[in-house]
Design a protein around this motif. Structure first.
Motif, short mmCIF file in Angstrom:
data_model
loop_
_atom_site.label_atom_id
_atom_site.label_comp_id
_atom_site.label_asym_id
_atom_site.label_seq_id
_atom_site.Cartn_x
_atom_site.Cartn_y
_atom_site.Cartn_z
N UNK A 203 0.85 -1.19 0.00
CA UNK A 203 0.00 0.00 0.00
C UNK A 203 0.89 1.24 0.00
N UNK A 204 0.46 2.24 -0.72
CA UNK A 204 1.21 3.49 -0.83
C UNK A 204 0.25 4.65 -0.65
N UNK A 205 0.23 5.22 0.55
CA UNK A 205 -0.70 6.28 0.87
C UNK A 205 0.04 7.58 1.17
N UNK A 206 -0.60 8.69 0.81
CA UNK A 206 -0.06 10.01 1.10
C UNK A 206 -1.11 10.84 1.81
N UNK A 207 -0.65 11.82 2.59
CA UNK A 207 -1.57 12.68 3.33
C UNK A 207 -2.35 13.58 2.39
N UNK A 208 -3.63 13.77 2.71
CA UNK A 208 -4.49 14.69 1.98
C UNK A 208 -5.17 15.61 2.99
N UNK A 209 -5.97 16.54 2.48
CA UNK A 209 -6.66 17.47 3.38
C UNK A 209 -7.66 16.74 4.28
N UNK A 210 -8.16 15.60 3.80
CA UNK A 210 -9.19 14.88 4.57
C UNK A 210 -8.68 13.61 5.23
N UNK A 211 -7.41 13.28 5.05
CA UNK A 211 -6.87 12.06 5.64
C UNK A 211 -5.72 11.49 4.84
N UNK A 212 -5.93 10.28 4.28
CA UNK A 212 -4.92 9.63 3.47
C UNK A 212 -5.56 9.11 2.19
N UNK A 213 -4.75 9.01 1.14
CA UNK A 213 -5.25 8.46 -0.12
C UNK A 213 -4.08 7.87 -0.88
N UNK A 214 -4.38 6.87 -1.69
CA UNK A 214 -3.34 6.28 -2.51
C UNK A 214 -3.76 4.97 -3.12
N UNK A 215 -2.77 4.20 -3.52
CA UNK A 215 -3.03 2.94 -4.21
C UNK A 215 -2.65 1.76 -3.34
N UNK A 216 -3.29 0.63 -3.62
CA UNK A 216 -2.99 -0.60 -2.90
C UNK A 216 -2.96 -1.75 -3.90
N UNK A 217 -2.10 -2.73 -3.63
CA UNK A 217 -2.00 -3.88 -4.53
C UNK A 217 -1.78 -5.15 -3.73
N UNK A 218 -2.61 -6.13 -4.01
CA UNK A 218 -2.47 -7.46 -3.42
C UNK A 218 -2.01 -8.41 -4.52
N UNK A 219 -0.96 -9.17 -4.26
CA UNK A 219 -0.47 -10.15 -5.22
C UNK A 219 -0.54 -11.54 -4.59
N UNK A 220 -1.25 -12.43 -5.25
CA UNK A 220 -1.36 -13.81 -4.79
C UNK A 220 -0.63 -14.70 -5.77
N UNK A 221 0.30 -15.49 -5.27
CA UNK A 221 0.99 -16.47 -6.09
C UNK A 221 0.42 -17.85 -5.77
N UNK A 222 -0.11 -18.48 -6.81
CA UNK A 222 -0.79 -19.76 -6.64
C UNK A 222 0.12 -20.93 -6.96
N UNK A 223 -0.14 -22.06 -6.35
CA UNK A 223 0.55 -23.29 -6.74
C UNK A 223 -0.02 -23.81 -8.05
N UNK A 250 -0.56 -16.68 -15.69
CA UNK A 250 0.39 -17.71 -15.24
C UNK A 250 -0.11 -18.23 -13.90
N UNK A 251 0.70 -18.08 -12.85
CA UNK A 251 0.29 -18.59 -11.53
C UNK A 251 0.14 -17.47 -10.51
N UNK A 252 -0.35 -16.31 -10.94
CA UNK A 252 -0.52 -15.21 -10.00
C UNK A 252 -1.77 -14.40 -10.32
N UNK A 253 -2.26 -13.73 -9.30
CA UNK A 253 -3.38 -12.80 -9.43
C UNK A 253 -2.98 -11.49 -8.76
N UNK A 254 -3.19 -10.38 -9.47
CA UNK A 254 -2.90 -9.05 -8.94
C UNK A 254 -4.20 -8.29 -8.80
N UNK A 255 -4.45 -7.82 -7.58
CA UNK A 255 -5.65 -7.04 -7.27
C UNK A 255 -5.20 -5.63 -6.93
N UNK A 256 -5.58 -4.65 -7.72
CA UNK A 256 -5.20 -3.27 -7.47
C UNK A 256 -6.45 -2.42 -7.25
#
Length: 294
Positions: A203-223, A250-256
């Motif tokens: 996760x990569x968040x930065x301060x804003x006037x109302x709190x925090x905001x940014x992007x997040x990424x989950x990577x799952x590597x499957x067998x 391939x053998x992965x899933x990326x959730x952004x």
């Protein structure tokens, strides 16, 4: 850029979807506005024991049977709706764990409104621990208050008070085994070593006037890469998720996705979510991706 949101009940949604939801509510048939929610969903309280013993851990479940064509909601209803909630009442000395929600299905409504819902039937399961000084021969009364919103073309609130009594013996006696096994297999797990090789949550968040905001990424590597992979976010109050993408290869899933965290949301930086997938045997599985804190 963060997407503005409004609050509808316990749910935060975009202004456009709020308008769509309001227009839908204005068009509700009279039968829904009359409050038929109590008759469209039938609630029962079940236990996985017919009698319990002192110090025993057992489970109770609120079984909800939904009229055909209607649906109720997961703990995060999605773009509209209200979460189904259970308030369990136990005798003095008993303790309980959190309500365990089986994984939901995605319902796509007009206006690109996405709901996380249950159709036909669902059972919400709660672990309970009996006190060590429980007296044999004394019956134990357990009750629960359940609230839901049931929807089809229109929506209606519903509620029920359900209860059961369990005898106390020197040893527990299993009951409703097939029912509990069926629903507990649909509760998301923290680890799936047979199918999941590794999970990263960045996760990569930065301060804003109302709190925090940014992007997040989950990577799952499957067998072995599963099929029909779906992602269900479960953000706490004050955290808004938007612009989600789920890509597999391939053998992965990326959730952004994009995250907005209000200043009153505490130390939360990430969110808990659930990934649902079908393994080669055909079984539907669900994995919990924990949130992250500062």
């Amino acid at each position: 850029m963060a997407v503005a949101r409004l609050v509808l009940g316990d749910v935060e949604v975009s202004p456009v979807k709020v308008l769509l939801f309001i227009f839908g509510c204005l068009a509700l048939p009279a039968i829904a506005l009359a409050g038929r929610g109590d008759t469209l969903v039938h609630a029962e309280l079940k236990a996985d024991q017919s009698q319990i013993a002192a110090g025993q851990v057992f489970h109770v479940g609120v079984l909800l049977k939904i009229e055909p064509g209607w649906h109720i909601y997961w703990k995060n209803p999605g773009d509209s709706g209200l979460a189904t909630k259970v308030k369990l009442q136990l005798p003095t000395g008993f303790t309980r764990g959190p309500v365990e929600y089986p994984f939901p299905t995605r319902l796509i409504l007009p206006g690109e409104i996405v709901n996380y819902a249950y159709e036909d039937e669902v059972m919400l399961v709660i672990p309970v621990t009996a006190p060590k000084d429980l007296v044999v021969g004394t019956p134990v009364a357990i009750s629960a208050k359940v609230n839901w919103l049931v929807c089809r073309e229109g929506c209606s609130l519903g509620a029920a008070n359900v209860e059961l009594a369990l005898p106390v013996s020197t040893a527990g006696t299993p009951a409703n085994s097939a029912l509990f096994q069926h629903w507990m297999e649909q509760i998301p797990v923290a680890h799936d070593p047979e199918n999941v090789a590794d999970v990263s949550n960045d996760i990569n968040l930065e301060s804003t006037a109302s709190g925090l905001a940014g992007s997040s990424q989950i990577t799952i590597r499957w067998k072995i890469l599963p099929t029909d992979i779906q992602w269900f976010p479960a953000p706490p109050n004050g955290v808004i998720v938007s612009d989600e993408k789920v890509l597999s290869g391939k053998n992965s899933t990326v959730i952004s996705f994009h995250v907005d965290v209000s200043s009153d949301a505490g130390n939360i930086r990430g969110i808990e979510s659930v990934v649902v997938y079908t393994i080669p045997s055909g079984r539907r599985m669900a994995l919990v991706i924990p949130g992250r804190e500062k």
